[in-house]
Design a protein around this motif. Structure first.
Motif, PDB file in Angstrom:
ATOM      1  N   UNK A 170      11.334  -9.474  -4.448  1.00  0.00           N
ATOM      2  CA  UNK A 170      10.075  -8.938  -3.918  1.00  0.00           C
ATOM      3  C   UNK A 170      10.115  -7.412  -3.858  1.00  0.00           C
ATOM      4  N   UNK A 171       8.984  -6.764  -4.044  1.00  0.00           N
ATOM      5  CA  UNK A 171       8.948  -5.298  -4.045  1.00  0.00           C
ATOM      6  C   UNK A 171       9.208  -4.703  -2.661  1.00  0.00           C
ATOM      7  N   UNK A 172      10.032  -3.678  -2.619  1.00  0.00           N
ATOM      8  CA  UNK A 172      10.340  -3.015  -1.352  1.00  0.00           C
ATOM      9  C   UNK A 172       9.525  -1.741  -1.160  1.00  0.00           C
ATOM     10  N   UNK A 173       9.157  -1.094  -2.256  1.00  0.00           N
ATOM     11  CA  UNK A 173       8.374   0.142  -2.170  1.00  0.00           C
ATOM     12  C   UNK A 173       6.959  -0.095  -2.671  1.00  0.00           C
ATOM     13  N   UNK A 174       6.042   0.774  -2.265  1.00  0.00           N
ATOM     14  CA  UNK A 174       4.645   0.616  -2.666  1.00  0.00           C
ATOM     15  C   UNK A 174       4.482   0.759  -4.175  1.00  0.00           C
ATOM     16  N   UNK A 208       2.830  -2.086  -6.634  1.00  0.00           N
ATOM     17  CA  UNK A 208       1.721  -1.879  -7.578  1.00  0.00           C
ATOM     18  C   UNK A 208       2.108  -2.379  -8.968  1.00  0.00           C
ATOM     19  N   UNK A 209       3.319  -2.034  -9.401  1.00  0.00           N
ATOM     20  CA  UNK A 209       3.796  -2.481 -10.721  1.00  0.00           C
ATOM     21  C   UNK A 209       3.838  -4.011 -10.801  1.00  0.00           C
ATOM     22  N   UNK A 210       4.385  -4.634  -9.775  1.00  0.00           N
ATOM     23  CA  UNK A 210       4.504  -6.089  -9.764  1.00  0.00           C
ATOM     24  C   UNK A 210       3.124  -6.751  -9.725  1.00  0.00           C
ATOM     25  N   UNK A 211       2.210  -6.186  -8.936  1.00  0.00           N
ATOM     26  CA  UNK A 211       0.861  -6.758  -8.854  1.00  0.00           C
ATOM     27  C   UNK A 211       0.188  -6.733 -10.225  1.00  0.00           C
ATOM     28  N   UNK A 212       0.429  -5.662 -10.979  1.00  0.00           N
ATOM     29  CA  UNK A 212      -0.141  -5.578 -12.328  1.00  0.00           C
ATOM     30  C   UNK A 212       0.514  -6.586 -13.280  1.00  0.00           C
ATOM     31  N   UNK A 213       1.841  -6.726 -13.187  1.00  0.00           N
ATOM     32  CA  UNK A 213       2.549  -7.685 -14.046  1.00  0.00           C
ATOM     33  C   UNK A 213       2.089  -9.122 -13.784  1.00  0.00           C
ATOM     34  N   UNK A 214       1.777  -9.413 -12.534  1.00  0.00           N
ATOM     35  CA  UNK A 214       1.402 -10.769 -12.136  1.00  0.00           C
ATOM     36  C   UNK A 214      -0.065 -11.092 -12.386  1.00  0.00           C
ATOM     37  N   UNK A 215      -0.840 -10.083 -12.762  1.00  0.00           N
ATOM     38  CA  UNK A 215      -2.272 -10.270 -12.964  1.00  0.00           C
ATOM     39  C   UNK A 215      -2.579 -10.716 -14.398  1.00  0.00           C
ATOM     40  N   UNK A 216      -3.354 -11.794 -14.510  1.00  0.00           N
ATOM     41  CA  UNK A 216      -3.745 -12.337 -15.811  1.00  0.00           C
ATOM     42  C   UNK A 216      -5.269 -12.332 -15.901  1.00  0.00           C
ATOM     43  N   UNK A 217      -5.848 -11.267 -16.485  1.00  0.00           N
ATOM     44  CA  UNK A 217      -7.303 -11.176 -16.596  1.00  0.00           C
ATOM     45  C   UNK A 217      -7.872 -12.261 -17.510  1.00  0.00           C
ATOM     46  N   UNK A 228       9.301  -8.788   3.848  1.00  0.00           N
ATOM     47  CA  UNK A 228       8.490  -7.771   4.517  1.00  0.00           C
ATOM     48  C   UNK A 228       7.529  -7.136   3.518  1.00  0.00           C
ATOM     49  N   UNK A 229       6.454  -6.558   4.003  1.00  0.00           N
ATOM     50  CA  UNK A 229       5.549  -5.813   3.128  1.00  0.00           C
ATOM     51  C   UNK A 229       6.252  -4.556   2.637  1.00  0.00           C
ATOM     52  N   UNK A 230       5.887  -4.074   1.456  1.00  0.00           N
ATOM     53  CA  UNK A 230       6.515  -2.859   0.939  1.00  0.00           C
ATOM     54  C   UNK A 230       6.184  -1.647   1.799  1.00  0.00           C
ATOM     55  N   UNK A 231       7.010  -0.630   1.710  1.00  0.00           N
ATOM     56  CA  UNK A 231       6.798   0.614   2.452  1.00  0.00           C
ATOM     57  C   UNK A 231       6.530   1.747   1.466  1.00  0.00           C
ATOM     58  N   UNK A 232       5.962   2.855   1.928  1.00  0.00           N
ATOM     59  CA  UNK A 232       5.814   4.019   1.048  1.00  0.00           C
ATOM     60  C   UNK A 232       7.175   4.406   0.469  1.00  0.00           C
ATOM     61  N   UNK A 233       7.169   4.931  -0.729  1.00  0.00           N
ATOM     62  CA  UNK A 233       8.431   5.226  -1.407  1.00  0.00           C
ATOM     63  C   UNK A 233       9.341   6.149  -0.609  1.00  0.00           C
ATOM     64  N   UNK A 234       8.748   7.064   0.163  1.00  0.00           N
ATOM     65  CA  UNK A 234       9.571   8.007   0.915  1.00  0.00           C
ATOM     66  C   UNK A 234      10.032   7.442   2.260  1.00  0.00           C
ATOM     67  N   UNK A 235       9.716   6.142   2.538  1.00  0.00           N
ATOM     68  CA  UNK A 235      10.153   5.506   3.789  1.00  0.00           C
ATOM     69  C   UNK A 235      11.003   4.265   3.505  1.00  0.00           C
ATOM     70  N   UNK A 236      11.688   4.260   2.376  1.00  0.00           N
ATOM     71  CA  UNK A 236      12.471   3.090   1.994  1.00  0.00           C
ATOM     72  C   UNK A 236      13.527   2.728   3.039  1.00  0.00           C
ATOM     73  N   UNK A 237      13.998   3.710   3.784  1.00  0.00           N
ATOM     74  CA  UNK A 237      15.001   3.438   4.825  1.00  0.00           C
ATOM     75  C   UNK A 237      14.439   2.553   5.927  1.00  0.00           C
ATOM     76  N   UNK A 238      13.108   2.486   6.044  1.00  0.00           N
ATOM     77  CA  UNK A 238      12.469   1.690   7.094  1.00  0.00           C
ATOM     78  C   UNK A 238      11.968   0.345   6.579  1.00  0.00           C
ATOM     79  N   UNK A 239      12.364  -0.020   5.363  1.00  0.00           N
ATOM     80  CA  UNK A 239      11.920  -1.309   4.817  1.00  0.00           C
ATOM     81  C   UNK A 239      12.335  -2.441   5.760  1.00  0.00           C
TER      82      UNK A 239
END
Length: 444
Positions: A175-179, A183-192, A307-318
């Motif tokens: 699961x994604x840890x950073x925002x 975003x990248x994973x959400x795009x990969x998982x999307x099938x238009x 857990x939900x992902x965190x902003x990239x600059x707050x990875x320590x708080x994941x």
């Protein structure tokens, strides 16, 4: 407290609570004069209605009455804040003595209006050190300006529920840890599929069930109000950063109109027709109850939680997330406050009672001891939310005199931003902050 109560129209709940300022304030705290050792009947009102939830309440009440044979409890379920408010205003023997509410955002109004008794004197008389019994965040959302007019009764933590099979098919191993990864994973998982989707990575719009502005904002660790008590929306970059990130995700997944059109095909959040259950979305912002509900709905794919992902600059708080829950209090107009306290104390502080209730309705326990109890039933999916509840950076929305009105005002701005009606986010936040300050000043 399983999720559906949380969907009680917030605006209606806040409006209903606004008249509590005129409620009879009755006795206060330690001044309660009734003898809890005498025979008495308490009226206890709560909001649960599902058979399993009602059964869990009845079992807890039965255990309480066995330990307190002189106290009988008349239980009335499926009570909204509107109905509770009307009864408190009317008073009399039929009015509730003890109340449980799902609307944590109304705590500020409960306390500020004097509708509920301050429990601090009762805690003191009973020798209960609330700071050692309850997690800090839960104490924050159950009191206002030092008035502990409610106590936590179970807890909700919000995280990410995801389709493991869909992850594997998309080549995603964790699961994604950073925002940015989210975003990248959400795009990969999307099938238009034309102007719709065969599968959407995540529904990012703020009308998407539990995907609300305050729950996403929690990942940025926002400060809603400054030291002087005024709105901090325009000063704390967390709010602008969250709104910008969410709007960018909406654009990358197809745009607001296309997403909302797809959302209109979704089934009810509390049925087997939920889009996560049906595989329409691969990731879902949700609470601790979702995995169990999905299994009960008979999903055929493996379910993961994180857990939900965190902003990239707050990875320590994941690992952090948004917390809320059910609250319990004593009607200030009750003439049976000492007996009522015995019930409140039992249901909110007795480890066995809290654990049994949490196990029965798949919610996170609300005391430190219950969180660590060996009797707590913990699946791998559920453990994620226990960890979120324990995380020191998990946070909630603070209580205010106008209840949760300020959250609705912020939510309205978020709706306008994602739709494109507000393009200048800093200006929108400044304007919204001024409105919040005005509304709170009127409520005091």
């Amino acid at each position: 407290m399983s999720g559906n109560r949380r969907l009680t129209a917030a605006a209606a709940a806040f409006a209903a609570m606004s008249v509590l300022a005129t409620a009879c304030t009755g006795q206060s705290g330690g001044a309660a004069a009734d003898d809890p050792g005498k025979d008495v009947t308490l009226n206890f009102w709560h909001g649960w209605s599902a058979p399993s939830e009602v059964k869990a309440i009845e079992e807890n009440i039965a255990r309480f009455q066995k330990a307190h044979p002189n106290i009988k409890v008349k239980v009335t379920g499926n009570m909204t804040d509107d109905k509770i408010n009307q009864a408190l205003r009317a008073g009399g023997d039929k009015a509730p003595d003890v109340v449980s509410s799902f609307t944590t955002d109304s705590v500020g109004k409960f306390c500020n209006s004097g509708a509920f008794a301050d429990l601090n004197p009762f805690l003191g008389k009973s020798g209960v050190d609330k700071a050692k019994v309850f997690p800090k965040t839960l104490l924050e959302y159950t009191q206002f300006n030092g008035n502990q007019c409610t106590l936590p009764l179970l807890n909700d933590a919000y995280g990410l529920v995801y389709n493991v099979d869909a992850f594997k098919a998309a080549g995603i191993t964790e699961p994604p840890k950073t925002w940015s990864r989210f975003v990248e994973d959400a795009q990969k998982l999307t099938k238009p599929n034309g102007d719709s989707y065969d599968q959407l990575g995540v529904m990012p719009t703020f009308h998407g069930y539990e995907t609300t502005p305050v729950r996403l904002a929690a990942q940025w660790s926002p400060t809603y109000f400054g030291a002087d008590g005024t709105s901090n929306l325009a000063k704390d970059p967390a709010f602008a950063n969250m709104l910008t990130a969410q709007k960018d995700l909406v654009a990358k997944l197809g745009g607001y109109e296309r997403l909302e059109k797809f959302r209109s095909t979704f089934g009810d959040e509390w049925s087997a027709e939920h889009p996560f259950h049906k595989g329409q979305v691969a990731m879902q912002v949700d609470g601790e109850w979702r995995a169990a509900m999905a299994k009960e709905a008979g999903v055929t794919f493996e379910i993961g939680t994180a857990p939900l992902p965190v902003p990239d600059d707050q990875i320590a708080d994941y690992g952090k997330g948004y917390l809320s829950g059910t609250v319990m209090g004593i009607a200030a107009g009750s003439r049976k406050q000492n007996a009522s306290w015995e019930l409140v104390k039992y249901m909110t502080t007795d480890t066995e009672a809290v654990v049994a209730f949490a196990n029965a309705i798949h919610n996170v326990p609300s005391t430190l001891a219950a969180l660590e109890s060996p009797a707590l039933e913990v699946t791998p999916e559920f453990k994620t939310f226990l960890d979120i509840a324990r995380h020191p950076k998990s946070n909630t929305t603070p209580a205010r005199a106008d209840g949760g009105t300020y959250q609705l005002t912020f939510q309205d701005l978020a709706y306008a931003v994602e739709k494109g009606d507000v393009t200048d986010i800093p200006a929108g936040l400044a304007k919204t902050g001024r409105q919040i300050d005005t509304d709170i000043a009127k409520a005091k």
